[in-house]
Each structure stands twice: as structure tokens, then as C-alpha cells.
Design a protein around this motif. Structure first.
Motif: not given
Length: 461
Positions: A182-198
């Protein structure tokens, strides 16, 4: 004449060069010019090894001699000893975040991957070994809640994000064995936003996404999401009160039913209402989400079949107990009661099993039992139902479209299936949690790594 296997090595080399994996690794992990191989060259060969020989990660040099590694990559197999490979893993370990983000962004740009919808899931990898001396800067090998239920083994966890179009892996991260999903979702989301640049992608995940903290972060970041509601958050009474006849049929046929006749295909129906999610503190905001109530005839049949098997097995054991009541092994009411408890728990029939222990005039105990039909009818009324939560508006997606987008979650599970299974690993690669993190990135997620300190490599028979 020298014969070597070529296989898909040219294709692997072509993709690796288009992604510039060696250049990215060498830019982050430079090495002296006098070295025979750069770290980037070694990592490219390791990736090619995983694609062509997915079961063993041992004796890579021998594999390179058998395969056309020298002809395709220009690398002498004698240079690919375990120590050299381990040094490359040590070198990339501190830079895994940059490597994942850079290579992922390169793949998105180079191949035009559609990242408007991302599917995220986590898995666990069990390991043999003590792992007493670990680097605190890297994911820790710990006891946790493994997916394979091997609670006797320590584990490491990995998260994987794939594109909705084609299920292409674009992001990967390693986590502590004891980390809560449960605690890993936000970190993954932020990393995905940075990588995908959107900022406007749709995140599809499992029920671990649904917590007040996660939903708050997703709403604040204006990231759309779809996830199933945890079973504990929806009382059975909600499903029992739904009108199945009034639900809308979804125009969707699972791949497994394509060749079946219409009357044998799984049918999905949807209803819609709202779901409120509150925090633990009074000051926490209350979130109102759309709740898509889904009924699957396939799920209903599966649940009915499973319940019938549990009841049949429990009935068989109860009949044996009834016949043996008052005999050598169950001569007292206490022993009968203890056995009833074991049967009810092992077959999961505690809620519907009704028993009466009788005593005749001679003091001999007996047993009467039955299954409560009202309870069974209530259970049958909720068969096939589950709920999806989303912040997508009706204008962005109808209830049917929400379900169809969630059904793509099987893509990430298929990618894990591609890489699951026991992996024989040279112990030198897994002597430290630093190398475990690097190995997980270079070889992609595995269900179980059969190795560890003071352990011999073990191959699947």
C-alpha cells in the motif's frame, strides 16, 4: 568449423543499441580506459542472456561460448567471469533509479509507446540464505508476506509498470522484503510521471492502491486511477441488495471465450453508485469516488464450484466424525468439539456449520450437524460481484469503459508470468542486497531466486 547458436541475439542487440543501454550505463558508471570491457557492455550481455537463456543465471561465460556473443556483441567469452559480472552489478546498484528512468524514457520516445494508461503491480521473490550483513541504502532481504506463501523464507519485492497498449514493461523498482504494498503506490506514481513526462496518465492497479493516503495523493496530483475495492470495504449486504436484472451488459468477450458458443461465454454486467473513503483522523478529507459494481458469470460459477467442494469435503469429514463419535479416538465431547473446530477451519465452513453434541443415557457422546441453508443462500446472492473504484468522471469513461480499462490489468500479470519460476543464480551475484537489487533490474522480476550466501546454485529439474 566453429558452430554457435545465434537465436534472437541480433534482435536483442538491435533493441539494446536503439535504447543505448551501454551508453546510458557507461555515462552513469564510467570505467578506466584500460579496461577490457565497460560496465555498459557487461550489462548488455547480461540482458541478452536473460532473453535467450531465462532459467539459469550461472556460468554466463559458458553460455557466451555456446552462443554467438563474440560475433554479435564483439565480446570475448573469457572476459565474462562471475567476478567481472559482479563488479558491473556493484557499479550500477547506486544508479538504479537513473537507469530505470532514463532507459524507460528512451524506450517511450524511441518506440512511441503509449503511456496514457499504465498498469502497476508488485510481486515477491523468495531467497535462500542468511543475509545478515546488508547495506541500508538498498532494499533489505526480510521476512514478509510472500506471494508463494513461503513464509519460512526471506524475500525481496519488485514492482512492475507496463503500458496499457501491448503490456510493454516501462518501469521497474525493487523494494524491501517487508515493505507494505500500500505504501509504495505514491512513490511509483511520482517516478512514472517523471519518466513519462506527463501528468494525465491513467494508473490501473490492484486493491493495494486503495487507501486514504494513496487516494489523497493521487487526487492532489490529478492522476486518474482505477482499482478494485478491498473486499473488507464492501459489506456483503451491498451486493446482496443489487438488482442483477437491472445491470447493463458489457460488450466484452474474454480471449479464453472467443471460440465458445454464446451461451457458454462469460457475461459481465455493471451498475454504478458512489463510495466514500474516510481517513483515520477527523481532519482528513472525505473522498467521494465512483463505484462500478461488476457481476461476472464466470466468477459466480467459480465461487459456486469452490463452495460446493468445500462443503462436500467438510461433509465427508463430519460424517466420519459422526460415525466415530463415542469410539476410541472421539470418546468425549471435548475431543469431538476440538475436531469440529479443525474441520470447520480447514474447510472454511465456520459461518454455515451448525453442530450439536449429544450425550445418551450411557454417557456416550454423539454428533448431529447440518449446514445453515439461509447462510448458504446469502453467500450465493453475492457470488460474482466485485467493485471498482475510480476518479474518472462519467464524461471521461462510462461504467462499461471503466471495466474494460481495468481488464487490461492482466497485462502486468502476464509480464510477471513471463519471468516467474525458479531461477538458478550464481551465489556471487546475490552475496549482498546491493547486488540483488542490480540483478533484479538487469534480469527482470523473478518469482524465486534459488541462491544466496553460503548456498549452492540449484537448478529446476
Amino acid at each position: 568449423m566453429v558452430e554457435r547458436r545465434l537465436g534472437a541475439l541480433p534482435a536483442s542487440a538491435g533493441f539494446l543499441r536503439r535504447l543505448d543501454v551501454a551508453g546510458i550505463v557507461d555515462g552513469l558508471c564510467p570505467i578506466r580506459e584500460v579496461a577490457h570491457l565497460t560496465h555498459g557492455q557487461v550489462i548488455e550481455v547480461l540482458v541478452a542472456n536473460r532473453l535467450s537463456a531465462p532459467a539459469p543465471l550461472v556460468r554466463v561465460g559458458d553460455w557466451a561460448r555456446e552462443w554467438a556473443v563474440e560475433e554479435v556483441f564483439g565480446i570475448d567469452a573469457d572476459l565474462l567471469g562471475d567476478d567481472r559480472l559482479a563488479r558491473a552489478l556493484d557499479a550500477i546498484a547506486p544508479h538504479l533509479e537513473e537507469l530505470v528512468g532514463t532507459v524507460g524514457a528512451k524506450a517511450i520516445a524511441e518506440f512511441g509507446i503509449d503511456v496514457s494508461r499504465i498498469h502497476w503491480d508488485m510481486t515477491s521473490m523468495s531467497l535462500f540464505g542468511a543475509y545478515e550483513d546488508q547495506d541500508e541504502e538498498f532494499p533489505q532481504v526480510k521476512y514478509g508476506h510472500p506471494k508463494d506463501r513461503r513464509v519460512d523464507l526471506k524475500q525481496i519485492q519488485a514492482g512492475l509498470a507496463v503500458s496499457g497498449d501491448g503490456g510493454i514493461p516501462v518501469f521497474h523498482r525493487v523494494y524491501d522484503g517487508g515493505a507494505g504494498e500500500v505504501a509504495q503506490v505514491v512513490g511509483a506514481m511520482n517516478a512514472l510521471r517523471k519518466m513519462a513526462d506527463r501528468r494525465d496518465f491513467l494508473l490501473v492497479a490492484d486493491s493495494k492502491l486503495v487507501s486514504h493516503a494513496n487516494v489523497t495523493a493521487l487526487l492532489d496530483a490529478k492522476v486518474a486511477f482505477i482499482a478494485p475495492a478491498p473486499a473488507a470495504k464492501i459489506p456483503d449486504e451491498v451486493y446482496a441488495g443489487l438488482n442483477l436484472e437491472g445491470a447493463r451488459v458489457v460488450d466484452y468477450v474474454p480471449d479464453r471465450d472467443e471460440c465458445k458458443s454464446a451461451d457458454r461465454r462469460e457475461v459481465y454486467r455493471v451498475l454504478e453508485d458512489i463510495h466514500t473513503l474516510s481517513g483515520r483522523r477527523k481532519s482528513d478529507p472525505v473522498h467521494t469516488l465512483r463505484r462500478i459494481l461488476v457481476h461476472s458469470t464466470g466468477n459466480a460459477r467459480g465461487q459456486q464450484t469452490a463452495r460446493a467442494k468445500r462443503l462436500a469435503r467438510a461433509a465427508e469429514d463430519l460424517e466420519k466424525l459422526q460415525r466415530g463419535a463415542g469410539g476410541r479416538f472421539y470418546g468425549t465431547a471435548e475431543k469431538i468439539a476440538a475436531r469440529i473446530g479443525v474441520i470447520a477451519k480447514s474447510h472454511r465452513v465456520e459461518d454455515c456449520l451448525r453442530t450439536v453434541i449429544t450425550i445418551d443415557t450411557t454417557g456416550r457422546p454423539g454428533l448431529e450437524w447440518h449446514f445453515d441453508q439461509d447462510v448458504l443462500a446469502a453467500q450465493a446472492a453475492v457470488d460474482g460481484w466485485y467493485a471498482l473504484l475510480t476518479n474518472l468522471t462519467p464524461e471521461q469513461a462510462t461504467a462499461e469503459q471503466v471495466l474494460l480499462r481495468y481488464k487490461g490489468q492482466a497485462l502486468v500479470e502476464r509480464r510477471y508470468h513471463d519471468f516467474k519460476g525458479p531461477l538458478a543464480v550464481a551465489p556471487v551475484f546475490l552475496q549482498h542486497n546491493r547486488r540483488i537489487a542490480a540483478t533484479s533490474w538487469s534480469s527482470q522480476p523473478r518469482r524465486r531466486l534459488r541462491s544466496g550466501p553460503a548456498a549452492r546454485p540449484r537448478c529446476r529439474p
